[in-house]
Design a protein around this motif. Structure first.
Motif, PDB file in Angstrom:
ATOM      1  N   LEU A   1       0.832  -1.662  -0.368  1.00  0.00           N
ATOM      2  CA  LEU A   1      -0.542   0.145  -0.381  1.00  0.00           C
ATOM      3  C   LEU A   1       0.457   0.994   0.096  1.00  0.00           C
ATOM      4  O   LEU A   1       0.726   2.288  -1.164  1.00  0.00           O
ATOM      5  N   THR A   2       1.574   1.143   1.154  1.00  0.00           N
ATOM      6  CA  THR A   2       2.959   2.907   0.746  1.00  0.00           C
ATOM      7  C   THR A   2       3.753   2.592  -0.160  1.00  0.00           C
ATOM      8  O   THR A   2       3.564   3.848  -0.450  1.00  0.00           O
ATOM      9  N   VAL A   3       4.088   1.617  -1.388  1.00  0.00           N
ATOM     10  CA  VAL A   3       4.073   1.536  -2.400  1.00  0.00           C
ATOM     11  C   VAL A   3       3.762   2.517  -3.729  1.00  0.00           C
ATOM     12  O   VAL A   3       3.902   3.097  -4.340  1.00  0.00           O
ATOM     13  N   ASP A   4       1.939   2.212  -3.469  1.00  0.00           N
ATOM     14  CA  ASP A   4       1.172   2.767  -4.407  1.00  0.00           C
ATOM     15  C   ASP A   4       0.902   4.122  -4.501  1.00  0.00           C
ATOM     16  O   ASP A   4       0.990   4.574  -4.970  1.00  0.00           O
ATOM     17  N   TYR A   5       1.101   4.745  -2.914  1.00  0.00           N
ATOM     18  CA  TYR A   5       1.350   5.531  -2.093  1.00  0.00           C
ATOM     19  C   TYR A   5       2.031   6.352  -2.340  1.00  0.00           C
ATOM     20  O   TYR A   5       1.911   7.408  -2.710  1.00  0.00           O
ATOM     21  N   GLN A   6       3.537   6.421  -2.940  1.00  0.00           N
ATOM     22  CA  GLN A   6       3.957   7.055  -2.944  1.00  0.00           C
ATOM     23  C   GLN A   6       3.877   6.510  -4.636  1.00  0.00           C
ATOM     24  O   GLN A   6       4.220   7.758  -4.869  1.00  0.00           O
ATOM     25  N   ASP A   7       4.236   5.874  -5.583  1.00  0.00           N
ATOM     26  CA  ASP A   7       3.183   6.627  -6.534  1.00  0.00           C
ATOM     27  C   ASP A   7       2.777   7.977  -7.318  1.00  0.00           C
ATOM     28  O   ASP A   7       2.898   8.083  -8.280  1.00  0.00           O
ATOM     29  N   ASP A   8       1.336   7.223  -6.303  1.00  0.00           N
ATOM     30  CA  ASP A   8       0.475   8.705  -6.080  1.00  0.00           C
ATOM     31  C   ASP A   8       0.772   9.619  -5.934  1.00  0.00           C
ATOM     32  O   ASP A   8       0.887  11.062  -6.862  1.00  0.00           O
ATOM     33  N   GLU A   9       1.975   9.699  -4.999  1.00  0.00           N
ATOM     34  CA  GLU A   9       2.965  10.855  -4.460  1.00  0.00           C
ATOM     35  C   GLU A   9       3.414  11.452  -5.347  1.00  0.00           C
ATOM     36  O   GLU A   9       3.481  13.083  -5.796  1.00  0.00           O
ATOM     37  N   ILE A  10       3.601  10.502  -6.362  1.00  0.00           N
ATOM     38  CA  ILE A  10       5.113  11.028  -7.054  1.00  0.00           C
ATOM     39  C   ILE A  10       4.362  11.843  -8.646  1.00  0.00           C
ATOM     40  O   ILE A  10       4.679  12.557  -9.205  1.00  0.00           O
ATOM     41  N   GLU A  11       3.246  11.009  -8.338  1.00  0.00           N
ATOM     42  CA  GLU A  11       2.769  11.789  -9.870  1.00  0.00           C
ATOM     43  C   GLU A  11       1.652  13.064  -9.471  1.00  0.00           C
ATOM     44  O   GLU A  11       1.770  13.643 -10.153  1.00  0.00           O
ATOM     45  N   ARG A  12       0.837  13.074  -8.256  1.00  0.00           N
ATOM     46  CA  ARG A  12       0.723  14.350  -7.967  1.00  0.00           C
ATOM     47  C   ARG A  12       2.178  15.512  -7.845  1.00  0.00           C
ATOM     48  O   ARG A  12       1.551  16.998  -7.885  1.00  0.00           O
ATOM     49  N   GLY A  13       2.769  15.005  -7.049  1.00  0.00           N
ATOM     50  CA  GLY A  13       3.843  16.633  -6.483  1.00  0.00           C
ATOM     51  C   GLY A  13       5.673  16.387  -7.239  1.00  0.00           C
ATOM     52  O   GLY A  13       5.137  17.581  -7.336  1.00  0.00           O
ATOM     53  N   ALA A  14       5.839  15.839  -7.667  1.00  0.00           N
ATOM     54  CA  ALA A  14       7.089  15.381  -9.288  1.00  0.00           C
ATOM     55  C   ALA A  14       7.069  16.580  -9.821  1.00  0.00           C
ATOM     56  O   ALA A  14       5.801  16.619 -10.201  1.00  0.00           O
ATOM     57  N   PRO A  15       7.420  17.606 -10.563  1.00  0.00           N
ATOM     58  CA  PRO A  15       7.908  18.913 -11.183  1.00  0.00           C
ATOM     59  C   PRO A  15       7.509  17.897 -12.086  1.00  0.00           C
ATOM     60  O   PRO A  15       8.109  17.130 -12.589  1.00  0.00           O
ATOM     61  N   LYS A  16       6.623  18.399 -13.293  1.00  0.00           N
ATOM     62  CA  LYS A  16       6.626  18.509 -14.923  1.00  0.00           C
ATOM     63  C   LYS A  16       6.677  19.326 -15.354  1.00  0.00           C
ATOM     64  O   LYS A  16       6.320  20.366 -14.733  1.00  0.00           O
ATOM     65  N   PHE A  17       7.640  19.684 -16.383  1.00  0.00           N
ATOM     66  CA  PHE A  17       8.250  20.345 -17.817  1.00  0.00           C
ATOM     67  C   PHE A  17       7.793  20.936 -18.371  1.00  0.00           C
ATOM     68  O   PHE A  17       7.572  21.758 -19.485  1.00  0.00           O
ATOM     69  N   GLY A  18       6.063  19.476 -19.440  1.00  0.00           N
ATOM     70  CA  GLY A  18       5.880  20.061 -20.422  1.00  0.00           C
ATOM     71  C   GLY A  18       6.401  19.791 -21.960  1.00  0.00           C
ATOM     72  O   GLY A  18       5.687  20.396 -22.153  1.00  0.00           O
ATOM     73  N   ILE A  19       7.665  19.470 -21.162  1.00  0.00           N
ATOM     74  CA  ILE A  19       8.349  19.323 -22.999  1.00  0.00           C
ATOM     75  C   ILE A  19       7.845  17.605 -23.295  1.00  0.00           C
ATOM     76  O   ILE A  19       8.642  16.369 -22.815  1.00  0.00           O
ATOM     77  N   VAL A  20       7.588  17.420 -24.336  1.00  0.00           N
ATOM     78  CA  VAL A  20       7.710  16.731 -25.338  1.00  0.00           C
ATOM     79  C   VAL A  20       8.597  16.010 -26.454  1.00  0.00           C
ATOM     80  O   VAL A  20       8.102  16.768 -27.347  1.00  0.00           O
ATOM     81  N   ARG A  21       8.922  14.397 -26.159  1.00  0.00           N
ATOM     82  CA  ARG A  21      10.394  14.702 -27.378  1.00  0.00           C
ATOM     83  C   ARG A  21       9.800  14.417 -28.521  1.00  0.00           C
ATOM     84  O   ARG A  21       9.160  13.420 -28.844  1.00  0.00           O
ATOM     85  N   GLU A  22       9.955  14.384 -29.841  1.00  0.00           N
ATOM     86  CA  GLU A  22       9.424  14.226 -30.538  1.00  0.00           C
ATOM     87  C   GLU A  22      10.293  13.331 -31.785  1.00  0.00           C
ATOM     88  O   GLU A  22      11.234  12.532 -31.093  1.00  0.00           O
TER      89      GLU A  22
END
Length: 431
Positions: free
Chosen positions: A399-420
């Protein structure tokens, strides 16, 4: 039988002896011998006292009693005995033994039954709640089979044979006192066999703890026989089924209120307490917004912290009642007893339209929902009565692994860069 007079009097002499399973003996006086056990080269040996019992032993049992005296000073002196010190200790113990013998005190070799009774007495003295369960398992599995055997006469083969027999036996069913024992069908399916072996692991652990206590107290000189008996591997229970919040609501509403079951189930979901802990609660144990658990499985008291919802619930069920009254009681006012929760809980599950679950799963549900809501593992562990997070991680680590995955998805930085790229992920063809 005369002992071999080996030279074990000095470190130099002992260093020349070969490591072996048998013991090097030296006669101190008729009927009293000092032994030196050297199991592995490079490791300190063990001093062992051997006494001739003579007419105290009947039948085919060995007429000798062995007792562990401690480590030899082969490489160090701290907490180790020289030959002279071991010899003096052997003479001292022999004098004590002779005095006990004259006083009518039993001094012969310790039996498995005696070790088990000593273990139970220690559990009781420490206030451990596990003493009742241990007593039942000991009476059922060990006293009738190996209780009369001297610990020194136990062998690894005997113990493995007993362990394997226990794993194939059918489960004993609750039987009225004085009636013939009732049995369930023998384990057949893989899950039934896994569950049976898991139970045997827990039961055999009691025997090992009792024997280790006897070894630690010097009542037996060698622990190899039972230390070689391994647990069944890969038989831990699968992940527990956890109720959803909606299922918990339905279960509480479906539980019979008049019998006291509804409050009992609700209390378990709000605290994660074990059934026995809830049954022992008195009204006075709810103070300052917390529950005081005076006797837990480990024997240590603890305070259970509550949510606002939990505090409101316990304030309601204790309001205006005598401090000495049982917090949870049945319809007739008596407290809930051993194994009285099983069938009513199953009936409540069926009435709620959910898959039947046992009462202990409410504890797992509490812990799982708390972790999934982000409660730190140590906080959950302490509220459940565990000294550290190991048990919580064992059962709820996924459960903690799932929670950590969700927290990373929610809070880790996102830059909007998409490689062609022209690379297209390969898709397997359906067969």
């Amino acid at each position: 039988m005369a002992a071999d007079d080996n030279d074990i009097t000095s470190k130099k002499a002992r260093s020349k002896l070969a490591a072996q399973n048998t013991i090097y003996w030296k006669t101190l006086k008729p009927g009293l011998y000092l032994g030196y056990a050297k199991r592995k080269s490079g490791e300190a040996g063990i001093w062992i006292m051997r006494t001739y019992l003579g007419t105290e032993v009947t039948g085919t049992a060995s007429p000798y009693q062995k007792q562990n005296l401690g480590k030899a000073d082969d490489f160090a002196s701290n907490d180790c005995l020289s030959f002279a010190q071991a010899q003096a200790k052997a003479f001292e113990l022999q004098v004590v033994r002779e005095k006990q013998k004259k006083a009518g005190v039993k001094t012969g070799p310790m039996t498995v039954a005696e070790a088990l009774e000593d273990y139970l007495a220690n559990l009781k003295a420490e206030g451990k709640a596990t003493v009742v369960d241990a007593r039942r398992r000991i009476d059922t599995h060990f006293l009738p089979t190996i209780g009369k055997i001297r610990i020194e006469d136990l062998t690894t083969d005997k113990l493995i044979k007993l362990r394997n027999t226990m794993a194939t036996e059918p489960v004993r069913l609750r039987t009225a006192k004085g009636q013939p024992q009732k049995w369930a069908a023998a384990p057949v399916t893989p899950d039934e066999q896994r569950a049976r072996r898991s139970t045997v692991n827990r039961t055999f652990a009691i025997l090992k703890r009792a024997l280790n206590r006897a070894y630690k107290n010097g009542r037996v000189h060698d622990a190899t026989a039972w230390q070689r008996v391994e647990r069944f591997r890969g038989v831990d229970a699968p992940r527990e089924r956890i109720l959803t919040v909606e299922e918990c609501q339905r279960l509480v509403n479906a539980a019979d209120a008049a019998s006291g079951l509804r409050d009992l189930i609700h209390g378990a979901l709000l605290t994660g307490c074990r059934y026995g802990e809830l049954c022992r609660l008195k009204v006075a144990d709810f103070q300052n917004g917390r529950l005081a658990i005076h006797k837990s499985k480990s024997g240590k008291p603890r305070d259970v912290r509550l949510t606002a919802e939990g505090r409101a619930f316990f304030a309601q069920i204790t309001a205006g009642r005598k401090p000495t009254a049982w917090m949870f009681s049945k319809q007739d006012g008596r407290p809930w007893g051993d194994s009285q929760q099983g069938r009513p809980t199953t009936a409540a599950c069926l009435a709620a339209g959910i898959e039947p679950t046992n009462f202990h799963q409410l504890r797992h549900t509490y812990a799982s929902l708390a972790i999934m809501n982000g409660t730190p593992l140590m906080v959950v562990a302490q509220n459940l009565g565990h000294k550290d997070t190991s048990m919580v991680q064992k059962f709820y680590g996924h459960l903690t692994v799932d929670y950590q995955d969700d927290e990373i998805e929610r809070g880790a930085p996102k830059f909007g860069i998409v490689r062609e790229t022209n690379v297209v992920p390969f898709k397997e063809k359906a067969i």
